[in-house]
Design a protein around this motif. Sequence first.
Motif, mmCIF file in Angstrom:
data_model
loop_
_atom_site.group_PDB
_atom_site.id
_atom_site.type_symbol
_atom_site.label_atom_id
_atom_site.label_comp_id
_atom_site.label_asym_id
_atom_site.label_seq_id
_atom_site.Cartn_x
_atom_site.Cartn_y
_atom_site.Cartn_z
ATOM 1 N N ILE A 85 -37.120 -28.185 -19.568
ATOM 2 C CA ILE A 85 -38.104 -27.953 -20.627
ATOM 3 C C ILE A 85 -38.532 -29.324 -21.138
ATOM 4 O O ILE A 85 -37.713 -30.125 -21.577
ATOM 5 C CB ILE A 85 -37.546 -27.105 -21.781
ATOM 6 N N TYR A 108 -29.750 -32.952 -19.369
ATOM 7 C CA TYR A 108 -31.120 -32.434 -19.422
ATOM 8 C C TYR A 108 -32.051 -33.371 -20.186
ATOM 9 O O TYR A 108 -33.268 -33.251 -20.089
ATOM 10 C CB TYR A 108 -31.160 -31.039 -20.044
ATOM 11 N N SER A 161 -36.688 -22.626 -9.568
ATOM 12 C CA SER A 161 -36.560 -23.903 -10.288
ATOM 13 C C SER A 161 -36.557 -25.113 -9.368
ATOM 14 O O SER A 161 -36.589 -26.252 -9.837
ATOM 15 C CB SER A 161 -35.269 -23.912 -11.113
ATOM 16 N N SER A 173 -40.874 -21.176 -20.934
ATOM 17 C CA SER A 173 -41.547 -22.001 -21.937
ATOM 18 C C SER A 173 -42.596 -21.228 -22.719
ATOM 19 O O SER A 173 -42.812 -21.473 -23.900
ATOM 20 C CB SER A 173 -42.198 -23.226 -21.273
ATOM 21 N N LYS A 206 -34.677 -20.011 -17.806
ATOM 22 C CA LYS A 206 -35.560 -20.940 -18.502
ATOM 23 C C LYS A 206 -36.952 -20.332 -18.601
ATOM 24 O O LYS A 206 -37.434 -19.678 -17.671
ATOM 25 C CB LYS A 206 -35.616 -22.266 -17.737
ATOM 26 N N CYS A 241 -40.263 -28.923 -26.299
ATOM 27 C CA CYS A 241 -38.944 -28.311 -26.360
ATOM 28 C C CYS A 241 -38.643 -27.693 -27.728
ATOM 29 O O CYS A 241 -38.191 -26.545 -27.810
ATOM 30 C CB CYS A 241 -37.880 -29.343 -25.998
ATOM 31 N N GLY A 253 -32.152 -21.072 -20.979
ATOM 32 C CA GLY A 253 -31.796 -22.303 -20.305
ATOM 33 C C GLY A 253 -32.790 -23.394 -20.642
ATOM 34 O O GLY A 253 -34.002 -23.158 -20.632
ATOM 35 N N THR A 254 -32.303 -24.594 -20.944
ATOM 36 C CA THR A 254 -33.201 -25.668 -21.388
ATOM 37 C C THR A 254 -33.413 -26.755 -20.341
ATOM 38 O O THR A 254 -34.086 -27.748 -20.611
ATOM 39 C CB THR A 254 -32.684 -26.309 -22.695
#
Length: 325
Positions: A22, A48, A223, A273, A271, A27, A18-19
Motif C-alpha cells: 500500500i 513494508y 500480488s 486500496s 490487501k 496508506c 494486509g498493508t
Amino acid sequence: MNTQTLNTGSQMPMLGLGTWKIDKSQCADVIFTAAQAGYRHFDCACDYGNEKEVGQGLKRIVDEGIATREELWITSKLWNTYHARQHVQPACEKTLSDLGLDYIDLYLIHFPIALKFVPFEDRYPPEWFYDPQAESPGMVTEAVPIRETWEAMESLVDAGLAKNIGVCNFGVSLIRDMLSYAKIRPSVLQIELHPRLTQEKLLRWCAQEGIAVTAFSSFGPSSYYQLGMAEKSDSLMDHDVVQRIAKETGKTPGQVLLRWAVQRGTIVIPKASSEKHLQENAAIFDFDLTKDQMSGLSALNQNRRFNDPGHFCEAAFNTFFPIYE
C-alpha cells in the motif's frame, strides 16, 4: 467481525487488511477507510516501509471515534536483520513508535532467515541487501539460532510490548523444535495459502497443536505480477472453477477465494486500496461454500509458491537462499 480464539485466549479477527504494497501516499487514508468499512485487524511489517503512515491512519480511527485502541488488532513482524537477542526489543519499539502504539497485539518473526544487523540510523527498513552500494550487493547472513530470537520475543510479552507472538513462513519441523523449549507457545503461524498451495498437512498439524493460521496471498499470484514472480496465466481469479463457483454463489471470484480460506479455519489478510474492494473483501461471512465447491477449489493445488526465498532471493538479491526444501 468474526474472530478466532488464540491459545492465549485473545480474540483475533478472521479478516484483516494486509498493508504490503500500500503506497505511503495513500496508506493513512486506506487504513481509515477500512475501519469505516468495519475492519479492525491490520497486518503490518517493518519491511513494508509504511508503518508510520499506518500509524497516522490508526490515530485518526481512534481520534474520530471509529474504534478504540482495544477494539483494534494490530500485527507486525520482526525483520531478518534484528534476530539477535539485543536487537529484538529495539526493533519492536521502533515499530511501536512508528505505529504510535504502546503495545502490539501480535508480533511475528517474519522469516526463518537471520541477516547481518543494519543500524536504524544507517537504513530503515533495511530490506535484504546488507550494502546496496557494494560492487556486487547480496544478502549477508548471521548465525543466530531461532531459539535466541524466540526467547527475546517471549521477553516482549513479559515487558507488555506484545500481547501475542508467533512466526511467519515456518514449517512443521522448525515449529516442533521451538515447542521443545518455548515458554510461550506461538499463537499464530502466517503462511502463503491459496488453492494452488493448500498446505493440508501443515494446517492439520497447527490445528492439532492449537496454533492459529493466517493466510497471506489468498488470491494466489495477484500480488506478484508486477514483481515478475508470477504470470497472468497463473491467475486464480480467472480460473474456470473459481469463475463457476462465483456464478453459483452470486459472489465475486475474490470473495470465493477468501470464503474458501475462512471455511478452512484460516484468518485472511487481503490487501485492498479502494473502498469498493475493501467492502467486497469484507463481505465473506454471509454465505457458505458447499462441500463440493470446497473440494473443487482444493483440487486446484499444485504446491505452487509465489513467495519463495529459494527463487526470489537469487533473482532479486543475488543470493541463493532456499528455506522450504
